[in-house]
Motif scaffolding. Structure first.
Motif, mmCIF file in Angstrom:
data_model
loop_
_atom_site.group_PDB
_atom_site.id
_atom_site.type_symbol
_atom_site.label_atom_id
_atom_site.label_comp_id
_atom_site.label_asym_id
_atom_site.label_seq_id
_atom_site.Cartn_x
_atom_site.Cartn_y
_atom_site.Cartn_z
ATOM 1 N N CYS A 96 1.101 -1.426 -0.114
ATOM 2 C CA CYS A 96 -0.103 0.078 0.399
ATOM 3 C C CYS A 96 0.704 1.284 -0.395
ATOM 4 C CB CYS A 96 -0.887 0.003 1.325
ATOM 5 S SG CYS A 96 -0.133 0.252 2.866
ATOM 6 N N LYS A 97 1.991 0.740 0.146
ATOM 7 C CA LYS A 97 2.769 2.106 0.299
ATOM 8 C C LYS A 97 3.301 3.510 0.890
ATOM 9 C CE LYS A 97 3.941 0.503 -4.085
ATOM 10 N NZ LYS A 97 4.654 -0.784 -4.523
ATOM 11 N N ILE A 98 2.434 2.164 2.272
ATOM 12 C CA ILE A 98 2.668 3.561 3.240
ATOM 13 C C ILE A 98 4.121 3.757 4.113
ATOM 14 C CG2 ILE A 98 -0.121 4.069 4.001
ATOM 15 C CD1 ILE A 98 1.919 2.276 7.103
ATOM 16 N N ARG A 99 4.675 4.277 4.888
ATOM 17 C CA ARG A 99 5.811 4.530 5.560
ATOM 18 C C ARG A 99 5.445 4.304 6.739
ATOM 19 N NH1 ARG A 99 9.674 5.993 2.695
ATOM 20 N NH2 ARG A 99 9.798 7.251 0.530
ATOM 21 N N TYR A 100 6.999 3.368 7.197
ATOM 22 C CA TYR A 100 6.597 2.960 8.838
ATOM 23 C C TYR A 100 8.084 3.350 9.234
ATOM 24 C CZ TYR A 100 6.984 -1.871 6.606
ATOM 25 O OH TYR A 100 7.617 -2.774 6.329
ATOM 26 N N CYS A 101 8.160 2.742 10.211
ATOM 27 C CA CYS A 101 10.030 3.249 10.910
ATOM 28 C C CYS A 101 10.338 1.732 11.600
ATOM 29 C CB CYS A 101 9.543 3.989 12.244
ATOM 30 S SG CYS A 101 8.548 3.480 13.790
ATOM 31 N N SER A 102 9.349 0.528 11.937
ATOM 32 C CA SER A 102 9.778 -0.495 12.267
ATOM 33 C C SER A 102 9.590 -2.124 12.238
ATOM 34 C CB SER A 102 9.424 -0.616 13.839
ATOM 35 O OG SER A 102 9.035 -0.217 14.813
ATOM 36 N N LEU A 103 9.922 -3.173 12.611
ATOM 37 C CA LEU A 103 9.304 -4.120 12.642
ATOM 38 C C LEU A 103 7.765 -3.816 13.072
ATOM 39 C CD1 LEU A 103 9.345 -6.507 10.861
ATOM 40 C CD2 LEU A 103 10.829 -7.885 13.570
ATOM 41 N N CYS A 134 5.699 -1.593 13.854
ATOM 42 C CA CYS A 134 5.094 -1.295 13.208
ATOM 43 C C CYS A 134 3.931 -1.201 12.335
ATOM 44 C CB CYS A 134 5.574 0.277 12.824
ATOM 45 S SG CYS A 134 5.578 1.503 14.009
ATOM 46 N N TYR A 135 5.385 -2.173 11.244
ATOM 47 C CA TYR A 135 4.889 -3.369 10.531
ATOM 48 C C TYR A 135 4.215 -4.681 10.674
ATOM 49 C CZ TYR A 135 4.557 -6.116 6.497
ATOM 50 O OH TYR A 135 4.267 -7.333 5.286
ATOM 51 N N LYS A 136 4.125 -4.751 11.533
ATOM 52 C CA LYS A 136 2.710 -6.571 12.745
ATOM 53 C C LYS A 136 1.898 -5.765 12.627
ATOM 54 C CE LYS A 136 6.620 -9.340 14.114
ATOM 55 N NZ LYS A 136 7.465 -9.929 14.944
ATOM 56 N N ASN A 137 2.260 -4.085 13.116
ATOM 57 C CA ASN A 137 0.887 -3.420 13.250
ATOM 58 C C ASN A 137 -0.535 -3.577 12.093
ATOM 59 O OD1 ASN A 137 0.923 -3.922 16.605
ATOM 60 N ND2 ASN A 137 2.067 -1.576 16.427
ATOM 61 N N HIS A 138 0.618 -2.628 10.679
ATOM 62 C CA HIS A 138 0.025 -2.652 10.146
ATOM 63 C C HIS A 138 -0.748 -3.385 8.854
ATOM 64 C CE1 HIS A 138 -0.674 -0.645 6.257
ATOM 65 N NE2 HIS A 138 0.522 -1.244 5.603
ATOM 66 N N LYS A 139 0.227 -4.129 8.770
ATOM 67 C CA LYS A 139 0.114 -5.386 7.991
ATOM 68 C C LYS A 139 -1.689 -6.214 8.326
ATOM 69 C CE LYS A 139 1.818 -9.733 10.219
ATOM 70 N NZ LYS A 139 2.588 -10.366 9.623
ATOM 71 N N ASP A 140 -2.413 -6.795 8.896
ATOM 72 C CA ASP A 140 -3.218 -6.824 8.971
ATOM 73 C C ASP A 140 -4.644 -5.457 8.949
ATOM 74 O OD1 ASP A 140 -2.803 -9.450 10.425
ATOM 75 O OD2 ASP A 140 -2.712 -7.888 12.483
ATOM 76 N N ALA A 141 -4.474 -4.749 8.848
ATOM 77 C CA ALA A 141 -5.207 -3.532 7.920
ATOM 78 C C ALA A 141 -4.769 -3.125 7.217
ATOM 79 C CB ALA A 141 -5.367 -2.186 8.926
ATOM 80 N N CYS A 142 -3.745 -3.398 6.253
ATOM 81 C CA CYS A 142 -3.694 -3.114 5.285
ATOM 82 C C CYS A 142 -3.982 -2.970 3.766
ATOM 83 C CB CYS A 142 -1.789 -3.720 4.575
ATOM 84 S SG CYS A 142 -1.064 -3.183 2.839
ATOM 85 N N GLU A 193 -4.461 -0.618 -5.920
ATOM 86 C CA GLU A 193 -4.424 -1.568 -6.663
ATOM 87 C C GLU A 193 -4.321 -0.575 -7.889
ATOM 88 O OE1 GLU A 193 -8.812 -2.541 -7.272
ATOM 89 O OE2 GLU A 193 -8.891 -3.277 -6.074
ATOM 90 N N SER A 194 -3.710 -1.124 -9.245
ATOM 91 C CA SER A 194 -3.348 -0.683 -10.468
ATOM 92 C C SER A 194 -4.767 -0.460 -11.352
ATOM 93 C CB SER A 194 -2.927 -1.752 -11.267
ATOM 94 O OG SER A 194 -2.304 -1.208 -12.467
ATOM 95 N N LYS A 195 -4.754 1.093 -12.043
ATOM 96 C CA LYS A 195 -5.572 1.800 -12.467
ATOM 97 C C LYS A 195 -5.456 1.402 -13.755
ATOM 98 C CE LYS A 195 -4.519 6.003 -10.259
ATOM 99 N NZ LYS A 195 -3.986 7.509 -9.799
ATOM 100 N N THR A 196 -4.776 0.347 -14.213
ATOM 101 C CA THR A 196 -4.275 -0.146 -15.572
ATOM 102 C C THR A 196 -4.995 -1.596 -15.402
ATOM 103 O OG1 THR A 196 -2.290 -0.365 -16.110
ATOM 104 C CG2 THR A 196 -2.970 1.549 -16.683
ATOM 105 N N SER A 197 -5.821 -1.325 -16.738
ATOM 106 C CA SER A 197 -5.649 -3.663 -17.281
ATOM 107 C C SER A 197 -4.701 -4.316 -17.406
ATOM 108 C CB SER A 197 -6.909 -3.775 -17.813
ATOM 109 O OG SER A 197 -6.583 -3.722 -19.342
ATOM 110 N N GLU A 198 -3.594 -3.529 -17.806
ATOM 111 C CA GLU A 198 -1.833 -3.930 -17.637
ATOM 112 C C GLU A 198 -1.846 -5.228 -16.952
ATOM 113 O OE1 GLU A 198 1.236 -2.012 -19.098
ATOM 114 O OE2 GLU A 198 -0.240 -0.220 -18.908
ATOM 115 N N PRO A 199 -0.882 -6.408 -16.747
ATOM 116 C CA PRO A 199 -0.506 -7.243 -16.151
ATOM 117 C C PRO A 199 -0.145 -6.188 -15.356
ATOM 118 C CG PRO A 199 -0.306 -8.199 -17.973
ATOM 119 C CD PRO A 199 -0.363 -6.113 -18.495
ATOM 120 N N GLU A 200 -0.543 -7.167 -13.508
ATOM 121 C CA GLU A 200 0.768 -6.461 -12.376
ATOM 122 C C GLU A 200 2.623 -5.831 -13.106
ATOM 123 O OE1 GLU A 200 1.319 -6.395 -7.772
ATOM 124 O OE2 GLU A 200 -0.105 -7.471 -8.711
#
Length: 147
Positions: free
Chosen positions: A19-26, A28-36, A40-47
C-alpha cells in the motif's frame, strides 16, 4: 520531515510494498499488515508490467541517511537508473521477485546468501558493480589528467 504512518513517533525507514505507506520498525509493520489495503493498479495491464513501466523509484525511496554505514554516493547510485543493461535485467519477473524477497525479509543476511547462489542475481549484482566501477575509473582518469 515525514513521520511513521503507524505510530506517528519516528521518521519512517521503510515502505509497505502493498500500500506504500511509510513505517519505522518491524513492530509498526506487524501492526499495519493486518489492516493493509493494497493499492490497486489503475490499468488493466498485468501487475508486473505496470510496475515496471509506470512506477519510478527514486534513490530517496530506497536509501535513508541512517540506514547504511557503508554508503555509495547518490550520484553513483543514480547511474544505475540510467543503465539500459540493468533495466533489461530488471524486466525478468524472477529477478524482481527475488529482489522483493530480499527487501522484505526479516533476516536479510540469510536471504542474500541464498540469492548469491542464483546465477541471475549474480549477473544483476555484477552489472551494478560494473556500472559503479566504470564510473570510479572514469573519475580517476579525469583527475589524473587534471594533475
Amino acid at each position: 520531515m515525514q513521520i511513521c504512518t503507524v505510530c506517528s513517533k519516528q521518521a519512517p525507514k521503510y515502505k509497505c510494498p502493498a500500500c506504500k505507506i511509510r513505517y519505522c520498525s518491524l513492530g509498526c509493520y506487524k501492526n499495519h499488515k493486518d489492516a493493509c489495503l493494497p493499492v490497486e493498479s489503475k490499468t488493466s495491464e498485468p501487475e508486473e508490467k505496470t510496475k515496471l513501466s509506470s512506477e519510478r523509484w527514486t534513490v530517496e525511496d530506497l536509501l535513508h541517511e541512517d540506514d547504511i554505514i557503508d554508503k555509495v554516493p547518490i550520484q553513483k547510485l543514480q547511474l544505475l537508473g540510467q543503465s539500459t543493461e540493468l533495466r533489461d535485467l530488471l524486466c525478468n519477473p524472477h529477478l524482481r521477485r527475488l529482489l522483493q524477497s530480499i527487501d522484505t525479509a526479516e533476516s536479510k543476511d540469510d536471504v542474500m546468501k541464498a540469492a548469491m547462489q542464483e546465477p541471475l542475481f549474480v549477473e544483476f549484482s555484477d552489472q551494478c558493480l560494473k556500472i559503479l566501477e566504470n564510473e570510479s575509473k572514469a573519475l580517476l582518469a579525469h583527475k589524473g589528467k587534471d594533475s
